[in-house]
Design a protein around this motif. Structure first.
Motif, PDB file in Angstrom:
ATOM      1  N   LEU A 311       0.830  -1.204   0.000  1.00 18.39           N
ATOM      2  CA  LEU A 311       0.000   0.000   0.000  1.00 18.39           C
ATOM      3  C   LEU A 311       0.863   1.252   0.000  1.00 18.39           C
ATOM      4  CD1 LEU A 311      -2.940   0.942   0.078  1.00 18.39           C
ATOM      5  CD2 LEU A 311      -2.779   1.013   2.564  1.00 18.39           C
ATOM      6  N   ALA A 312       1.959   1.228   0.768  1.00 16.61           N
ATOM      7  CA  ALA A 312       2.852   2.393   0.844  1.00 16.61           C
ATOM      8  C   ALA A 312       3.560   2.659  -0.479  1.00 16.61           C
ATOM      9  CB  ALA A 312       3.882   2.191   1.948  1.00 16.61           C
ATOM     10  N   SER A 313       3.703   1.628  -1.312  1.00 21.31           N
ATOM     11  CA  SER A 313       4.388   1.806  -2.598  1.00 21.31           C
ATOM     12  C   SER A 313       3.572   2.655  -3.568  1.00 21.31           C
ATOM     13  CB  SER A 313       4.695   0.448  -3.239  1.00 21.31           C
ATOM     14  OG  SER A 313       3.502  -0.233  -3.569  1.00 21.31           O
ATOM     15  N   SER A 314       2.315   2.966  -3.199  1.00 23.48           N
ATOM     16  CA  SER A 314       1.494   3.868  -4.029  1.00 23.48           C
ATOM     17  C   SER A 314       1.988   5.300  -3.953  1.00 23.48           C
ATOM     18  CB  SER A 314       0.030   3.824  -3.560  1.00 23.48           C
ATOM     19  OG  SER A 314      -0.489   2.516  -3.612  1.00 23.48           O
ATOM     20  N   ILE A 315       2.740   5.623  -2.914  1.00 24.23           N
ATOM     21  CA  ILE A 315       3.232   6.990  -2.713  1.00 24.23           C
ATOM     22  C   ILE A 315       4.246   7.342  -3.799  1.00 24.23           C
ATOM     23  CG2 ILE A 315       4.447   8.545  -1.128  1.00 24.23           C
ATOM     24  CD1 ILE A 315       3.453   6.756   1.159  1.00 24.23           C
ATOM     25  N   PRO A 316       4.099   8.485  -4.474  1.00 22.22           N
ATOM     26  CA  PRO A 316       5.059   8.884  -5.512  1.00 22.22           C
ATOM     27  C   PRO A 316       6.481   8.930  -4.955  1.00 22.22           C
ATOM     28  CG  PRO A 316       3.123  10.303  -5.579  1.00 22.22           C
ATOM     29  CD  PRO A 316       2.988   9.454  -4.341  1.00 22.22           C
ATOM     30  N   LEU A 320       9.385   1.063  -6.512  1.00 24.05           N
ATOM     31  CA  LEU A 320       8.497   0.295  -7.375  1.00 24.05           C
ATOM     32  C   LEU A 320       7.063   0.697  -7.086  1.00 24.05           C
ATOM     33  CD1 LEU A 320      10.006  -3.308  -7.066  1.00 24.05           C
ATOM     34  CD2 LEU A 320      10.267  -1.746  -8.997  1.00 24.05           C
ATOM     35  N   GLY A 321       6.260   0.797  -8.129  1.00 24.57           N
ATOM     36  CA  GLY A 321       4.841   1.028  -7.933  1.00 24.57           C
ATOM     37  C   GLY A 321       4.180  -0.231  -7.393  1.00 24.57           C
ATOM     38  N   PRO A 322       2.963  -0.130  -6.877  1.00 24.36           N
ATOM     39  CA  PRO A 322       2.310  -1.293  -6.270  1.00 24.36           C
ATOM     40  C   PRO A 322       2.129  -2.467  -7.220  1.00 24.36           C
ATOM     41  CG  PRO A 322       0.766   0.540  -6.547  1.00 24.36           C
ATOM     42  CD  PRO A 322       2.120   1.070  -6.807  1.00 24.36           C
TER      43      PRO A 322
END
Length: 424
Positions: A311-316, A320-322
């Motif tokens: 979920l945290a990987s959604s942050i710009p 890596l993206g989610p």
């Protein structure tokens, strides 16, 4: 908070007003006004079926009053799973049952305890809402031009260059979706206030849909196009702009468009042949997505593996993206994006426990929004519910993992909680 909102909307209103006074936009709106008048007074419009067309649909209480109930998410999720030609594992079946039951509790049972008396709404100024939406659309149009320039062509005409599009440029283009939602809600407010007729409102909704479709189709995107389509339908349905039979027909057209675009894109990319069943593209996507979900459920277990990292990987700014992180988890490939379904992130981050908690929260946001919308018929609350329900439906396959989408849900929850507090 109100001071920040007031200053922000003051600046946005000034920007919107200046653009509306410019020669370019004065000309555009004059032309659109002329076309609208021709539309409203057109003889051919009388040939179009009226609200009583296919009147037997109105006899169904479910279709008439609960078509876009939050439980539609569970119905469509189940249908998506049925499309797959493979069977889910026993563990995944348990996870799905936990998620569905938690969603039902959050969307149907918990909201019954709140807002049972008079609701004291947080009111929003129509001009503010319109200006915010208008400016979001302007930003998206600017970045659309940047996207086309950056890849040196139109992705719809050259499918291969679609993969050259950079997220930093495409994400602002998708602001056209909430922008359209807010502008459409402002037109709905005009209709509710009897400042414009139903025919005028319908024309403006159609124009917004046509404009968005053109931009998103030229970039070769299918899911955002479906988002705009759904938002216009939901706002129109609850705002009494669109009849029930039009919603049903629109849904059939939408499904046909998904199948058609997917089929012809697969043909152009030579992943299928012309003799392949057009439904195969949907079935293969469902198969692959279910396979991914089986793997994520296996590695997530009861308490999860990544504990919020996905979920945290959604942050710009994340490495890596989610969806790339999902690709790394199941195949150790970071160059591909993999859609994990609505519960994929939940089960990987926090396991079956996370599915129960997050699905209950998601259900509550939709359930309380649906209740406020049904009780008040307020234009803004119709719009905000249409926005979050649309992304919940699309999230069935893609997951709710984009930072801007998470922000929409956070804003909606914040506004709903304020209303609940005011109404106690």
């Amino acid at each position: 908070m109100s001071v920040i909102y007031s200053k922000l909307t003051s600046v946005i209103n000034k920007i919107s007003d200046e653009f509306h006074k410019s020669f370019l936009f004065t000309t555009i709106f004059s032309i659109l006004s002329f076309i609208e008048n021709q539309w409203v007074n057109s003889y051919f419009k009388k040939l179009y079926p009226d609200e009583d067309f296919l009147n037997f649909l109105n006899k169904s209480n479910i279709l008439k009053n609960h078509l876009f109930n939050p439980l539609i998410v569970i119905v469509l999720f189940s249908f998506f799973l049925i499309l797959s030609m493979n069977n889910p594992s026993t563990s995944l079946v348990i996870t799905l049952l936990i998620g569905f039951i938690a969603f039902f509790i959050g969307s149907t049972i918990i909201p019954r305890r709140f807002l049972n008396k008079n609701i004291k709404l947080v009111e929003f100024n129509r001009k503010d809402i319109y200006s915010i939406g208008f400016c979001l659309i302007l930003v998206s149009i600017v970045f659309f031009g940047i996207c086309i320039a950056s890849v040196g062509g139109i992705p719809l005409l050259k499918p291969s260059i679609r993969y050259l599009l950079k997220p930093i440029f495409t994400m602002p283009v998708f602001l056209i979706i909430p922008g359209t939602c807010l502008v459409a809600s402002a037109y709905l407010n005009d209709f509710q206030s009897k400042n414009i007729t139903r025919s005028q409102t319908r024309f403006r909704f159609l124009f917004l849909l046509a404009m968005d479709s053109a931009l998103l189709l030229l970039l070769g995107y299918r899911t955002p196009l479906l988002a705009v389509f759904l938002i216009i339908i939901i706002i129109g349905f609850y705002g009494n702009i669109i009849s029930l039979w039009e919603v049903v027909m629109g849904g059939l057209i939408g499904v046909g468009a998904i199948i058609g675009i997917g089929y012809f894109r697969s043909l152009s990319e030579m992943t299928i042949t012309s003799s392949t069943n057009p439904l195969y593209t949907l079935q293969s996507r469902a198969d692959f997505t279910l396979h991914v979900l089986n793997l994520l459920d296996f590695i997530g277990g009861t308490f999860g593996l990544t504990h919020g990292q996905l979920l945290a990987s959604s942050i710009p700014g994340s490495d890596l993206g989610p969806r790339m992180l999902v690709g790394k988890l199941i195949a150790w490939r970071t160059e591909v994006t993999v859609t994990p379904t609505l519960i994929g992130q939940m089960v990987v981050d926090f396991g079956k426990i996370g599915v129960a908690v997050e699905m209950c929260i998601l259900g509550f946001i939709l359930g309380i929004g649906f209740k406020i919308m049904q009780k008040t018929k307020n234009y803004f609350y119709i719009a905000i519910y249409s926005l979050i329900l649309t992304y919940a439906i699309l999230g069935i396959e893609t997951g709710i993992l984009d930072i801007q989408v998470l922000l929409y849900f956070a804003i909606a929850l914040f506004i709903y909680l304020i209303n609940m507090k005011k109404s106690t």
